[in-house]
Design a protein around this motif. Structure first.
Motif, PDB file in Angstrom:
ATOM      1  N   TYR A  11      10.369  21.578  38.070  1.00 13.01           N
ATOM      2  CA  TYR A  11      11.706  22.025  37.676  1.00 13.01           C
ATOM      3  C   TYR A  11      11.684  23.473  37.200  1.00 13.01           C
ATOM      4  O   TYR A  11      12.519  24.291  37.613  1.00 13.01           O
ATOM      5  N   PHE A  12      10.735  23.816  36.334  1.00 14.13           N
ATOM      6  CA  PHE A  12      10.688  25.182  35.810  1.00 14.13           C
ATOM      7  C   PHE A  12      10.305  26.185  36.889  1.00 14.13           C
ATOM      8  O   PHE A  12      10.738  27.338  36.855  1.00 14.13           O
ATOM      9  N   ASN A  13       9.527  25.743  37.860  1.00 10.61           N
ATOM     10  CA  ASN A  13       9.232  26.626  38.993  1.00 10.61           C
ATOM     11  C   ASN A  13      10.491  26.894  39.807  1.00 10.61           C
ATOM     12  O   ASN A  13      10.704  28.011  40.284  1.00 10.61           O
ATOM     13  N   MET A  14      11.337  25.874  39.966  1.00 13.59           N
ATOM     14  CA  MET A  14      12.588  26.046  40.700  1.00 13.59           C
ATOM     15  C   MET A  14      13.549  26.944  39.918  1.00 13.59           C
ATOM     16  O   MET A  14      14.259  27.767  40.506  1.00 13.59           O
ATOM     17  N   LEU A  15      13.574  26.779  38.581  1.00 10.51           N
ATOM     18  CA  LEU A  15      14.418  27.663  37.761  1.00 10.51           C
ATOM     19  C   LEU A  15      13.999  29.122  37.924  1.00 10.51           C
ATOM     20  O   LEU A  15      14.836  30.020  38.021  1.00 10.51           O
ATOM     21  N   ALA A  16      12.689  29.341  37.981  1.00  9.97           N
ATOM     22  CA  ALA A  16      12.179  30.705  38.134  1.00  9.97           C
ATOM     23  C   ALA A  16      12.591  31.301  39.476  1.00  9.97           C
ATOM     24  O   ALA A  16      12.753  32.520  39.606  1.00  9.97           O
ATOM     25  N   ASP A  17      12.806  30.426  40.461  1.00 12.12           N
ATOM     26  CA  ASP A  17      13.233  30.878  41.791  1.00 12.12           C
ATOM     27  C   ASP A  17      14.753  30.977  41.907  1.00 12.12           C
ATOM     28  O   ASP A  17      15.288  31.277  42.977  1.00 12.12           O
ATOM     29  N   GLY A  18      15.465  30.689  40.791  1.00  7.20           N
ATOM     30  CA  GLY A  18      16.899  30.891  40.774  1.00  7.20           C
ATOM     31  C   GLY A  18      17.761  29.683  41.059  1.00  7.20           C
ATOM     32  O   GLY A  18      18.981  29.813  41.229  1.00  7.20           O
ATOM     33  N   SER A  19      17.181  28.477  41.113  1.00  9.21           N
ATOM     34  CA  SER A  19      17.992  27.277  41.344  1.00  9.21           C
ATOM     35  C   SER A  19      17.815  26.303  40.189  1.00  9.21           C
ATOM     36  O   SER A  19      16.768  26.276  39.540  1.00  9.21           O
ATOM     37  N   PRO A  65      18.204  22.333  39.861  1.00 14.39           N
ATOM     38  CA  PRO A  65      18.497  21.060  40.535  1.00 14.39           C
ATOM     39  C   PRO A  65      19.159  20.013  39.654  1.00 14.39           C
ATOM     40  O   PRO A  65      19.574  18.968  40.150  1.00 14.39           O
ATOM     41  N   LEU A  66      19.278  20.284  38.338  1.00 10.28           N
ATOM     42  CA  LEU A  66      19.954  19.326  37.461  1.00 10.28           C
ATOM     43  C   LEU A  66      21.465  19.505  37.471  1.00 10.28           C
ATOM     44  O   LEU A  66      22.201  18.651  36.973  1.00 10.28           O
ATOM     45  N   ILE A  67      21.936  20.627  38.036  1.00 10.65           N
ATOM     46  CA  ILE A  67      23.378  20.877  38.095  1.00 10.65           C
ATOM     47  C   ILE A  67      23.815  20.801  39.555  1.00 10.65           C
ATOM     48  O   ILE A  67      23.547  21.718  40.350  1.00 10.65           O
ATOM     49  N   MET A 115      19.519  13.154  42.404  1.00  5.99           N
ATOM     50  CA  MET A 115      19.224  11.735  42.195  1.00  5.99           C
ATOM     51  C   MET A 115      17.751  11.446  42.449  1.00  5.99           C
ATOM     52  O   MET A 115      17.098  10.719  41.686  1.00  5.99           O
ATOM     53  N   GLY A 116      17.201  12.020  43.528  1.00  5.77           N
ATOM     54  CA  GLY A 116      15.790  11.800  43.831  1.00  5.77           C
ATOM     55  C   GLY A 116      14.860  12.575  42.924  1.00  5.77           C
ATOM     56  O   GLY A 116      13.740  12.146  42.654  1.00  5.77           O
ATOM     57  N   PHE A 117      15.338  13.718  42.433  1.00  7.88           N
ATOM     58  CA  PHE A 117      14.510  14.584  41.610  1.00  7.88           C
ATOM     59  C   PHE A 117      14.322  14.032  40.206  1.00  7.88           C
ATOM     60  O   PHE A 117      13.265  14.195  39.594  1.00  7.88           O
ATOM     61  N   THR A 118      15.333  13.378  39.675  1.00  6.05           N
ATOM     62  CA  THR A 118      15.296  12.917  38.285  1.00  6.05           C
ATOM     63  C   THR A 118      14.688  11.522  38.118  1.00  6.05           C
ATOM     64  O   THR A 118      14.410  11.111  37.002  1.00  6.05           O
ATOM     65  N   GLU A 162       4.392   9.796  34.083  1.00  4.42           N
ATOM     66  CA  GLU A 162       3.405  10.653  34.748  1.00  4.42           C
ATOM     67  C   GLU A 162       3.993  11.392  35.955  1.00  4.42           C
ATOM     68  O   GLU A 162       3.483  12.438  36.350  1.00  4.42           O
ATOM     69  N   GLU A 163       5.057  10.858  36.532  1.00  7.83           N
ATOM     70  CA  GLU A 163       5.652  11.469  37.716  1.00  7.83           C
ATOM     71  C   GLU A 163       6.850  12.359  37.381  1.00  7.83           C
ATOM     72  O   GLU A 163       7.601  12.754  38.273  1.00  7.83           O
ATOM     73  N   ASP A 164       7.024  12.673  36.107  1.00  6.32           N
ATOM     74  CA  ASP A 164       8.162  13.500  35.683  1.00  6.32           C
ATOM     75  C   ASP A 164       8.081  14.872  36.350  1.00  6.32           C
ATOM     76  O   ASP A 164       7.124  15.615  36.171  1.00  6.32           O
ATOM     77  N   ARG A 165       9.122  15.211  37.113  1.00  5.86           N
ATOM     78  CA  ARG A 165       9.165  16.490  37.820  1.00  5.86           C
ATOM     79  C   ARG A 165       9.917  17.552  37.015  1.00  5.86           C
ATOM     80  O   ARG A 165       9.885  18.730  37.362  1.00  5.86           O
TER      81      ARG A 165
END
Length: 298
Positions: free
Chosen positions: A183-191, A193-195, A206-209, A275-278
C-alpha cells in the motif's frame, strides 16, 4: 425469533422481486440495508446516537447478558479508515456475552456526521470517542482498534490511560515496520487503492483489503459499490487529516510516549496481525512489540 424470521422472509421476497422484475437502485439499497439490519439484530446490536464534542456519533451496542451479581465490563471497538461499525458484526460473535460491546462509527464514517469542514485528525477522533463514552457513563473499558482505529486506540490510551483496562491492536496504524507495505509503495507512486473512484478501483479495493474477499450477491454488491463511490470526497478529506496527524505524532515523540505510558500503567496489550496484510506490513507487529515488551503477539 419470530421477528427475525419475518425479516428474513421480507428480505427474501424483496430479493426475488428484484431478480424477477428488474432492479432499481432504490430496491438494491433497500435490500442492502435490510441485510445489514438483520445482521445487526442477529448479533444482538441496537443502533443509537449521541453527541461527542463537535459532532453526533452513531454507534451500536450489544448489552451484556451477565448475571446481576457480576460486574459488567465494556468492550469498545474502533474501526479503520473507510470502514464502519458494521465491520465488527462477525468479530463480535467471538466475544463473551458477559461483556457490554460498543462499536462506534467514527466522525466522517458510517452513519455518523460527515462534513468536509470537520477536522478528522486522529487526536480529534480520540477526543470525540472519549466525549461519547463519558456521556454514556462509561469510564472503564477494554478497547480494540483495527488499522486507523488501532492508531486511535493507542492515542486514546496515551491520553486517558486510567480508563483503559486492556488494549487490542489489530493490524494497527501509527507505527511503521521495517518493511514498506504494498500500500505505501502504491501511495509513493501516486495512487491510493483505499479510495475507490469507479467500478474498477472498487473491485481492486475489495481484493486488496481482504485476502479472501467476501462473496456479495449482485444486488448487494451494486448497492455497496454506490455507497463506496459516494464517499470518495469525504474519504480524501479524512485521509489528508490522517496524514497530518502522522506528522504531528512524529513531532511529539509518539513512540516514546507509548513505551513510557504502557510501562507506567501496566496495561495488558494484545497485538494481532494478518500475515497477508497488504496495507500495513506484518513487520509493524514487531515494531509495536518493541515499544510494549509485555504485549502478546499473534
Amino acid at each position: 425469533m419470530i421477528n427475525t424470521l419475518k425479516k428474513i422472509g421480507s428480505i427474501a421476497l424483496l430479493g426475488l422481486s428484484i431478480l424477477s422484475a428488474g432492479c432499481t437502485n432504490n430496491q438494491q439499497d433497500s435490500l442492502f440495508e435490510s441485510a445489514i439490519n438483520l445482521a445487526r439484530e442477529n448479533a444482538g446490536f441496537v443502533v443509537k446516537k449521541a453527541p461527542a464534542n463537535d459532532v453526533v456519533l452513531t454507534y451500536m451496542e450489544r448489552k451484556s447478558k451477565a448475571n446481576l451479581s457480576e460486574e459488567v465490563e465494556n468492550i469498545v471497538l474502533v474501526h479503520g479508515f473507510t470502514a464502519n461499525k458494521d465491520n465488527w458484526i462477525k468479530f463480535s460473535a467471538a466475544l463473551d456475552e458477559k461483556y457490554n460491546v460498543i462499536a462506534v462509527d467514527l466522525a466522517g464514517h458510517g452513519d455518523s456526521e460527515k462534513l468536509l469542514t470537520t477536522n478528522y485528525d486522529l487526536i480529534k477522533q480520540a477526543e470525540r470517542l472519549n466525549a461519547l463514552l463519558s456521556g454514556l457513563g462509561i469510564d472503564s473499558f477494554h478497547i480494540a482498534g483495527n488499522s486507523m482505529g488501532g492508531a486511535i486506540s493507542a492515542i486514546y490510551t496515551l491520553m486517558y490511560p486510567n480508563k483503559v483496562k486492556s488494549l487490542n491492536l489489530i493490524d494497527a496504524a501509527g507505527i511503521d515496520g521495517d518493511t514498506p507495505s504494498e500500500y505505501f509503495n502504491m501511495l509513493a507512486d501516486g495512487s491510493n487503492p483505499l479510495i475507490a473512484s469507479d467500478e474498477e478501483s472498487f473491485d481492486f479495493r475489495m481484493g486488496f483489503t481482504m485476502s479472501k474477499p467476501l462473496f456479495l450477491p449482485w444486488p448487494l454488491r451494486s448497492a455497496l459499490m454506490r455507497k463506496t463511490l459516494a464517499r470518495e470526497e469525504i474519504n480524501t478529506k479524512i485521509f489528508i487529516d490522517m496524514l497530518a496527524t502522522k506528522k504531528q505524532l512524529a513531532a511529539t515523540s509518539f513512540e516514546e510516549q507509548i513505551s513510557e505510558t504502557m510501562t507506567k500503567h501496566s496495561i495488558p496489550t494484545l497485538i494481532m496481525w494478518g500475515e497477508e496484510d497488504r496495507i500495513l506490513h506484518v513487520s509493524a507487529a514487531a515494531a509495536f512489540k518493541n515499544l510494549i515488551p509485555p504485549a502478546h503477539v499473534h
